[in-house]
Design a protein around this motif. Sequence first.
Motif, PDB file in Angstrom:
ATOM      1  N   TRP A 133       0.850  -1.199   0.000  1.00 53.51           N
ATOM      2  CA  TRP A 133       0.000   0.000   0.000  1.00 53.51           C
ATOM      3  C   TRP A 133       0.882   1.244   0.000  1.00 53.51           C
ATOM      4  O   TRP A 133       1.951   1.276   0.620  1.00 53.51           O
ATOM      5  CB  TRP A 133      -0.901   0.006   1.242  1.00 53.51           C
ATOM      6  N   THR A 165      -7.461   3.782   4.174  1.00 50.95           N
ATOM      7  CA  THR A 165      -8.468   3.632   3.127  1.00 50.95           C
ATOM      8  C   THR A 165      -8.188   4.616   1.998  1.00 50.95           C
ATOM      9  O   THR A 165      -7.373   5.545   2.133  1.00 50.95           O
ATOM     10  CB  THR A 165      -9.872   3.904   3.696  1.00 50.95           C
ATOM     11  N   GLU A 166      -8.909   4.423   0.901  1.00 50.76           N
ATOM     12  CA  GLU A 166      -8.763   5.363  -0.213  1.00 50.76           C
ATOM     13  C   GLU A 166      -9.181   6.763   0.205  1.00 50.76           C
ATOM     14  O   GLU A 166      -8.610   7.760  -0.259  1.00 50.76           O
ATOM     15  CB  GLU A 166      -9.596   4.882  -1.401  1.00 50.76           C
TER      16      GLU A 166
END
Length: 876
Positions: free
Chosen positions: A426, A445-446
């Motif tokens: 990530w 998270t995005e």
Amino acid sequence: MTENAQQQPPAPSTDLPTQYAPADVEGPLYERWVERGYFEADAKSDKPPYTIVIPPPNVTGSLHLGHAFEHTLIDALTRRKRMQGYETLWQPGMDHAGIATQNVVERELAKEGKSRHDLGRETFVERVWQWKGESGGQISGQMRRLGDGVAWSRERFTMDEGLSQAVQTIFKRLYDDELIYRAERIINWCPRCLTAISDIEVEYQDDDGELVSMKYGDGDDTIVVATTRAETMLGDTAVAVHPGDERYKHLIGKLVKLPLTDRSIPVVADEHVDPEFGTGAVKVTPAHDPNDFEIGQRHDLPALTIMDEHAIITAHGPFQGLDRLEARSAIVAALRAEGRIVAEKRPYVHSVGHCSRCKTTIEPRLSMQWWVKVGPLAKAAGDAVRDGKVKIHPQEMEKRYFDWVDNLHDWCISRQLWWGHRIPVWYGPNGEVVCVGPDEEAPGTEADGWRQDTDVLDTWFSSGLWPFSTLGWPEQTESLAKFYPNSVLVTGYDILFFWVARMMMFGLYAMDGTPPFHTIALHGMVRDQFGKKMSKSFGNAVNPLDWMDKYGSDALRFTLARGANPGVDVPIGEDWVQGSRNFANKIWNATRFAMMNGATIEGPLPDASKMSATDRWILSRLNSVVAEVDAFYEDYQFAKLSDALFHFAWDEVFDWYVELSKTTFQAGGEAAEVSKRVLGEVLDVTLKLLHPVVPFVTETLWTTLTGGESVVIADWPKDSGFRDADAEREIESLQSVITEVRRFRADQGLQPGQRVPARLTLDGTRFAPHEAAIRQLLRLQPEGDAFTATATLPVAGAEVALDLSGTIDVAAERKRLAKDLAAAEKEKSQANGKLGNEAFLAKAPDHVVDKIRTRLAKAEEDIARIQAQLERLPQG
């Protein structure tokens, strides 16, 4: 020799059909084996383990001859070990085959007028899983047709949850150990599949291209380079010459004008350049050639990417937006217009890499990818073989293995696909890079600015874990403890480097230095009967299912095994499969005949003192064959063991022992009962020995003969040590007598069933007991009162006198033989004439001279044979 005699099985049935029909037998038999769990492996068993993994076929694949060949060998090994009392595991499963599977589903979408981008990543992956459930795994059913004795309950798929956990676990460990990294390097790029591909997915073929020589620079600073890819000149950042090349010493370090651009590039000196090849000067395009990339690294050259992922020119100028092939022609035309072309060669045949999936020409391309640092892993893989922990068979293949693992480059493991194991890395909003393990949560998270790497892992990454991931690793399962390491890996030499080396590296790394298998048994490739590679484009590809439908699975299996010499390619033709079908029929018919005549396994074997020489001979030979077959199995000599079984079963058991015993059976009495028990023993053992290679016909015959449950779980035969050299010599002499008289009968034109009066003068201690058998096999009737010996044959200490009067036209036979003799003498004279001509011998190629010598030897052999026939003819 056999346990069945001691266990007193149920009385066998002799109710066998008159003909063997594979299609009626094979399917039901296989399902019965599976239902009874014969192929399953018990991790709790106290039996010694024997483990083999299936080289996982692609989920998109179907059975081809290469699969059938390899599976036959593996199945033979595991069936034998199961019969020897091992807890056998033949591990089945399939590979998710990233590129191939994604291409299949994308083609289906294209029929609907859609692309994967229309669906989005998550929905597309769901669509692939749907395809896998509905259409994938066709090969599993075909493996059943072949008779693969795999543990179906343990079937695995490289995208299964457990195997995916193994992939993520080892990625994390390698990443934490700094053995996985991300870097910009040259890779094989497919502009059609839009992904990097591995070396094994590149197919090289000779293509018609062009070699263009062109001038860089002007005046005294002119230098000529040649290329087959003129379009890449837009990305040149240097010209390289050898430092010792006197022709270019005055240019080293200078700048020369790069045509069609507003750039000048340096001339650099590099040892990589071969001064003897071409002009001795090479253009350097670091972003589009692996060798140029290395030169660029050594000389700190910039790397200019001049194409996008579709191989469209992106470099600013008149060629921008052109496909690479369109740009090639346009650039050559522009150079020609400027007078820069020195020479053009068309066609110029050279080796070009193509994507094995879509056949598009590969484009070397500089790209940011994930890599495995293979140095320490490859060293461990090499040392395991050098130290004897792992044996490669045949041993001569070791050199190829070392040449590979000792010179491995770092491995590009990322693929620009959606189907596969997604790289568990990530990226954060502030440049963070986090590798996530299987039990760890994503770092964000995005919405928080975190995103996961979009690439997936090379399929070889997950298949490299196959020997232990299929057993439950990283969990320390009972299966892992019982069945790791594998006993042997059976695979083709063509993937020694790509799959085998990766399993060795990962196995040693993940399993604390324990290699994934003890032995690597390498086989060759299946080719057509002329030794040519099988290919649809050549028109010689064969669907093995067609041959199985026509001749039976046993016939195909036996043909493949009989051609399997270690590490050597295997030619195969339909005639050979037909011959193996005839062998299966011979086994069937001879066993059926023997059972109808009372062959039995009931009761112990009689004492040798009660046996005839024929009985003792066949048992002696049987034990020798058991020992021979065992030795061949341990050496992975499938061709030799199959050949030994073929000749023993067909020649010695069915053509000699059964035939020699017919008179004994007919006479009845104690001798007949002894021979029936011996014949039952021989059939019992022979069917067991044949079973691993031809499982279906042997199962049907063995269960009928013995009344046993299944030959799959019967005990493997053991060499009892019984040998009788005297009996073997006696029967060999008897065979010589019968063979020689048969040959004489054939030479005289007698029909096989034609009876001839004969007087036999036999050695009382050797041949007298066999007189009835000799007369029956040779169709010789008693001499009678009017007997006249017109031909006498002394053979092996016996004498056979024949009365041929009235059976042949002696005058016509002499005339025919005289004509043949004249032709043979003429051939001999011609051959001697050429071999005696010094001028001819000085000019003729060796193979021509050898052919004439062969003709001479054949002519001399024919003359001797014909003269012997003439001497044996009746006088008058």
